[in-house]
Design a protein around this motif. Sequence first.
Motif, PDB file in Angstrom:
ATOM      1  N   VAL A   1      -6.513  -5.151  -4.054  1.00 28.97           N
ATOM      2  CA  VAL A   1      -6.969  -4.109  -3.146  1.00 28.97           C
ATOM      3  C   VAL A   1      -6.152  -2.819  -3.302  1.00 28.97           C
ATOM      4  N   VAL A   2      -4.832  -2.944  -3.457  1.00 25.72           N
ATOM      5  CA  VAL A   2      -3.984  -1.738  -3.464  1.00 25.72           C
ATOM      6  C   VAL A   2      -3.719  -1.171  -4.855  1.00 25.72           C
ATOM      7  N   SER A   3      -4.015  -1.935  -5.896  1.00 28.38           N
ATOM      8  CA  SER A   3      -3.734  -1.422  -7.246  1.00 28.38           C
ATOM      9  C   SER A   3      -4.613  -0.201  -7.542  1.00 28.38           C
ATOM     10  N   ARG A   4      -4.072   0.705  -8.361  1.00 24.54           N
ATOM     11  CA  ARG A   4      -4.798   1.932  -8.699  1.00 24.54           C
ATOM     12  C   ARG A   4      -4.689   2.180 -10.200  1.00 24.54           C
ATOM     13  N   ARG A   5      -5.770   2.631 -10.775  1.00 22.73           N
ATOM     14  CA  ARG A   5      -5.764   2.992 -12.193  1.00 22.73           C
ATOM     15  C   ARG A   5      -5.127   4.366 -12.366  1.00 22.73           C
ATOM     16  N   PRO A   6      -4.576   4.607 -13.533  1.00 20.49           N
ATOM     17  CA  PRO A   6      -4.013   5.951 -13.775  1.00 20.49           C
ATOM     18  C   PRO A   6      -5.120   7.000 -13.732  1.00 20.49           C
TER      19      PRO A   6
ATOM     20  N   ARG B   1       0.837  -1.208   0.000  1.00 25.04           N
ATOM     21  CA  ARG B   1       0.000   0.000   0.000  1.00 25.04           C
ATOM     22  C   ARG B   1       0.874   1.262   0.000  1.00 25.04           C
ATOM     23  N   ARG B   2       1.966   1.218   0.762  1.00 21.34           N
ATOM     24  CA  ARG B   2       2.845   2.388   0.827  1.00 21.34           C
ATOM     25  C   ARG B   2       3.452   2.696  -0.542  1.00 21.34           C
ATOM     26  N   ILE B   3       3.934   1.680  -1.240  1.00 21.71           N
ATOM     27  CA  ILE B   3       4.536   1.942  -2.547  1.00 21.71           C
ATOM     28  C   ILE B   3       3.473   2.307  -3.579  1.00 21.71           C
ATOM     29  N   ALA B   4       2.268   1.767  -3.435  1.00 20.78           N
ATOM     30  CA  ALA B   4       1.177   2.140  -4.346  1.00 20.78           C
ATOM     31  C   ALA B   4       0.797   3.602  -4.160  1.00 20.78           C
ATOM     32  N   ASN B   5       0.760   4.056  -2.919  1.00 17.76           N
ATOM     33  CA  ASN B   5       0.422   5.449  -2.648  1.00 17.76           C
ATOM     34  C   ASN B   5       1.511   6.411  -3.112  1.00 17.76           C
ATOM     35  N   ALA B   6       2.756   5.921  -3.140  1.00 15.40           N
ATOM     36  CA  ALA B   6       3.869   6.770  -3.578  1.00 15.40           C
ATOM     37  C   ALA B   6       3.992   6.833  -5.098  1.00 15.40           C
ATOM     38  N   ALA B   7       3.270   5.972  -5.797  1.00 14.70           N
ATOM     39  CA  ALA B   7       3.366   5.931  -7.266  1.00 14.70           C
ATOM     40  C   ALA B   7       2.743   7.193  -7.877  1.00 14.70           C
TER      41      ALA B   7
ATOM     42  N   PRO C   1       0.350   9.368  -9.701  1.00 16.67           N
ATOM     43  CA  PRO C   1      -1.082   9.154  -9.992  1.00 16.67           C
ATOM     44  C   PRO C   1      -1.374   9.058 -11.490  1.00 16.67           C
ATOM     45  N   LYS C   2      -0.561   9.710 -12.323  1.00 13.95           N
ATOM     46  CA  LYS C   2      -0.796   9.637 -13.765  1.00 13.95           C
ATOM     47  C   LYS C   2      -0.484   8.254 -14.325  1.00 13.95           C
ATOM     48  N   LEU C   3       0.430   7.535 -13.641  1.00 11.38           N
ATOM     49  CA  LEU C   3       0.775   6.182 -14.085  1.00 11.38           C
ATOM     50  C   LEU C   3      -0.037   5.116 -13.365  1.00 11.38           C
ATOM     51  N   GLY C   4      -0.483   5.447 -12.160  1.00  9.96           N
ATOM     52  CA  GLY C   4      -1.223   4.474 -11.360  1.00  9.96           C
ATOM     53  C   GLY C   4      -0.296   3.399 -10.815  1.00  9.96           C
ATOM     54  N   PHE C   5      -0.870   2.394 -10.275  1.00 13.08           N
ATOM     55  CA  PHE C   5      -0.114   1.240  -9.754  1.00 13.08           C
ATOM     56  C   PHE C   5      -0.887  -0.003 -10.165  1.00 13.08           C
ATOM     57  N   PRO C   6      -0.584  -0.545 -11.354  1.00  7.91           N
ATOM     58  CA  PRO C   6      -1.384  -1.657 -11.893  1.00  7.91           C
ATOM     59  C   PRO C   6      -1.282  -2.928 -11.056  1.00  7.91           C
ATOM     60  N   TYR C   7      -2.281  -3.763 -11.226  1.00  9.58           N
ATOM     61  CA  TYR C   7      -2.362  -5.046 -10.511  1.00  9.58           C
ATOM     62  C   TYR C   7      -1.105  -5.876 -10.735  1.00  9.58           C
ATOM     63  N   SER C   8      -0.630  -5.933 -11.967  1.00 12.37           N
ATOM     64  CA  SER C   8       0.540  -6.760 -12.279  1.00 12.37           C
ATOM     65  C   SER C   8       1.782  -6.271 -11.542  1.00 12.37           C
ATOM     66  N   LEU C   9       1.938  -4.957 -11.419  1.00 10.77           N
ATOM     67  CA  LEU C   9       3.086  -4.407 -10.703  1.00 10.77           C
ATOM     68  C   LEU C   9       2.961  -4.689  -9.207  1.00 10.77           C
ATOM     69  N   ALA C  10       1.767  -4.573  -8.667  1.00  7.00           N
ATOM     70  CA  ALA C  10       1.557  -4.862  -7.245  1.00  7.00           C
ATOM     71  C   ALA C  10       1.865  -6.327  -6.941  1.00  7.00           C
ATOM     72  N   LEU C  11       1.387  -7.232  -7.794  1.00  8.94           N
ATOM     73  CA  LEU C  11       1.641  -8.654  -7.584  1.00  8.94           C
ATOM     74  C   LEU C  11       3.126  -8.971  -7.750  1.00  8.94           C
ATOM     75  N   SER C  12       3.763  -8.369  -8.723  1.00 13.61           N
ATOM     76  CA  SER C  12       5.206  -8.568  -8.915  1.00 13.61           C
ATOM     77  C   SER C  12       5.985  -8.102  -7.692  1.00 13.61           C
ATOM     78  N   TYR C  13       5.597  -6.952  -7.177  1.00 11.97           N
ATOM     79  CA  TYR C  13       6.242  -6.414  -5.976  1.00 11.97           C
ATOM     80  C   TYR C  13       6.114  -7.403  -4.816  1.00 11.97           C
ATOM     81  N   ILE C  14       4.922  -7.920  -4.602  1.00 10.29           N
ATOM     82  CA  ILE C  14       4.678  -8.862  -3.503  1.00 10.29           C
ATOM     83  C   ILE C  14       5.509 -10.125  -3.677  1.00 10.29           C
ATOM     84  N   LEU C  15       5.571 -10.646  -4.899  1.00  8.21           N
ATOM     85  CA  LEU C  15       6.343 -11.864  -5.152  1.00  8.21           C
ATOM     86  C   LEU C  15       7.837 -11.634  -4.946  1.00  8.21           C
TER      87      LEU C  15
END
Length: 195
Positions: A181-186, A65-71, A73-87
Amino acid sequence: MNRDFWYDVLRSGAIIGFVMALSFVAERYLLAFSQMPLLKASVIYMVEWLVVCGVFIWLLVRFTRRIANAADPKLGFPYSLALSYILMVSALAGVLVGVADTAYISTMGYDIYVNGIVERITQLKEMYLSMGVPASEMDMFDDYASKLRFVEQPSMWLNVVSKLQSYMIFGGLPGFIIAGVVSRRPSFGEPKDNQ
């Protein structure tokens, strides 16, 4: 992905890895090296394991969530990036747990570790016998204990790879939900009012 992303992966993975390594070493001590009765050790082990699972998931959620919030906003934080980060964070944690496990067992002595596990198997067998389980059904305990005495200590490499795989699975299962839950659209800015 920028340098801050990779720095965050390393930092978060190291924190989770340190917590999980401490937990894993405590579990090893409890089961193989302590003189605590089997039933008491098992209860403490189960409670500790549940608490650590909760802490692991909470840390994954918090760091993701912290890294998603720091992303941006124009790029968002896509689901694939969030899952990659977790893995990746989970994999790094697994590497640290594998190193800590190998170092701890080597320091304490692999033979002492095996003898401790064999003693726990014997205690379990005696507990089942006292509950009325026929002795003929206890052969699997004897077979396992005798095979365990001839198994050599796995190398650090094998232990690290094993823990890496385990933690990727262990992190990936809740990771599918956490990433959703934490992914965000641009966001492309505020929509203009129609006049």
